[in-house]
Design a protein around this motif. Structure first.
Motif, mmCIF file in Angstrom:
data_model
loop_
_atom_site.group_PDB
_atom_site.id
_atom_site.type_symbol
_atom_site.label_atom_id
_atom_site.label_comp_id
_atom_site.label_asym_id
_atom_site.label_seq_id
_atom_site.Cartn_x
_atom_site.Cartn_y
_atom_site.Cartn_z
ATOM 1 N N ILE A 5 63.264 63.814 -9.228
ATOM 2 C CA ILE A 5 64.367 64.767 -9.376
ATOM 3 C C ILE A 5 64.360 65.471 -10.740
ATOM 4 C CG2 ILE A 5 66.879 65.035 -9.357
ATOM 5 C CD1 ILE A 5 65.634 64.415 -6.642
ATOM 6 N N VAL A 26 75.642 63.742 -10.280
ATOM 7 C CA VAL A 26 74.554 62.819 -9.971
ATOM 8 C C VAL A 26 73.205 63.478 -10.247
ATOM 9 C CG1 VAL A 26 73.354 61.658 -8.074
ATOM 10 C CG2 VAL A 26 75.824 61.390 -8.336
ATOM 11 N N PHE A 27 73.037 64.715 -9.826
ATOM 12 C CA PHE A 27 71.765 65.409 -10.048
ATOM 13 C C PHE A 27 71.534 65.682 -11.532
ATOM 14 C CE2 PHE A 27 71.835 66.107 -5.512
ATOM 15 C CZ PHE A 27 70.501 66.189 -5.166
ATOM 16 N N GLN A 30 70.321 62.794 -13.403
ATOM 17 C CA GLN A 30 68.924 62.478 -13.108
ATOM 18 C C GLN A 30 67.958 63.474 -13.753
ATOM 19 O OE1 GLN A 30 67.565 59.812 -11.345
ATOM 20 N NE2 GLN A 30 69.634 58.973 -11.475
ATOM 21 N N CYS A 86 72.208 72.255 -2.273
ATOM 22 C CA CYS A 86 73.250 71.395 -1.729
ATOM 23 C C CYS A 86 74.397 72.299 -1.284
ATOM 24 C CB CYS A 86 73.731 70.382 -2.769
ATOM 25 S SG CYS A 86 72.494 69.147 -3.220
ATOM 26 N N ASN A 220 74.814 60.274 -4.367
ATOM 27 C CA ASN A 220 73.629 59.428 -4.260
ATOM 28 C C ASN A 220 72.904 59.622 -2.930
ATOM 29 O OD1 ASN A 220 73.898 58.234 -6.805
ATOM 30 N ND2 ASN A 220 75.280 56.659 -6.034
ATOM 31 N N LEU A 223 71.128 62.852 -3.191
ATOM 32 C CA LEU A 223 69.973 62.669 -4.067
ATOM 33 C C LEU A 223 68.775 62.124 -3.289
ATOM 34 C CD1 LEU A 223 69.236 62.784 -7.176
ATOM 35 C CD2 LEU A 223 69.683 60.327 -7.172
ATOM 36 N N SER A 227 65.002 64.022 -2.572
ATOM 37 C CA SER A 227 63.870 63.441 -3.286
ATOM 38 C C SER A 227 62.549 63.631 -2.558
ATOM 39 C CB SER A 227 64.111 61.940 -3.501
ATOM 40 O OG SER A 227 64.009 61.247 -2.269
#
Length: 256
Positions: A5, A26-27, A30, A86, A220, A223, A227
């Motif tokens: 990511i 979250v992204f 990462q 997204c 999550n 995510l 991936s």
């Protein structure tokens, strides 16, 4: 552990609050380059500032084709391309069928279903260039699996999104693009909190894990779909609801 990511270019629509903000966080955590999309520039930019890690804001209305074209182009220009979309933007005003106006129905379908279509369509030219583009749509258990009074328009839009992803996944597979959906149950957000404490307590009691989910729980799941490790998963859904849809009655929970 997901290792693919960091450095990716990511758009999250409806990301100034709620689940969208959780996904964006979250992204960003990462190491992704996240563009926070919302209807209002000040809200998008404020959220991007909170996220840090190079996140930026962009004002766009998912119901407007020209806005979605500009959104995709801006992400590609800022980040040198686009890897992940997204499509999260959505609204859920409550109105029972007998009181609901045609305009209220159209507003929800335009935002939730048409908005997903337009954002995906705008992103495709850029996702094609990567050879492994990712599209993750935020659907819901409401509509595809469950129902709740006052949300016929919302439920219809969320069920429609799942019909959309299955054919979209077939059409876009030749480009290496995957299309999947996360189906949240009851997640603690500003919108859900507005339904009142009694509603929140009742919903928590009906969930086997005895709690509502967090926005990061949905982030999550998104995510994973985004991936490289999920490269062979497309046209699929994952329910993130703490087991809410499993009991056939409250008595089943009482047996616990």
């Amino acid at each position: 552990m997901l290792t693919s990511i960091a450095g990716k270019s990511v758009i999250v629509t409806g990301a100034s609050k709620g689940i969208g903000k959780g996904i964006a966080r979250v992204f960003a955590n990462q190491g992704a380059k996240v563009m926070v999309v919302a209807r209002h520039e000040d809200q998008a930019s404020a959220t991007a500032g909170e996220l840090g890690n190079g996140a930026s804001g962009f004002a766009a209305d998912v119901t407007k084709w020209e806005d979605m074209e500009a959104m995709a182009a801006a992400a590609a220009e800022r980040h040198g391309g686009l890897d992940v979309l997204c499509a999260n933007a959505g609204i859920f005003p409550q109105a029972k069928i007998e009181e609901m106006s045609p305009e209220e129905w159209n507003e929800v379908l335009d935002t939730n279903l048409k908005g997903a279509f337009l954002s995906v369509k705008a992103a495709i030219p850029y996702l094609k260039k990567t050879g492994e583009g990712r599209i993750v749509i935020t659907s819901s258990i409401t509509g595809p699996v469950t129902g709740f009074p006052g949300w016929t328009h919302y439920g219809a839009s969320k069920a429609g999104q799942l019909g959309f992803i299955r054919t979209a996944a077939i059409e876009l597979a030749k480009y290496g693009i995957t299309v999947n959906a996360v189906m949240p149950g009851n997640i603690v957000t500003e919108g859900l909190e507005g339904l009142g404490d009694d509603y929140l307590k009742t919903m928590a009691a009906s969930i086997p894990l005895k709690r509502l989910g967090t926005v990061e729980d949905i982030g999550n799941a998104a995510l994973f779909f985004a991936s490289r490790e999920a490269a062979y998963v497309t046209g699929q859904t994952i329910i993130v609801d703490g087991g809410q849809i499993l009991p056939e009655s409250l008595e089943a929970l009482e047996e616990m």
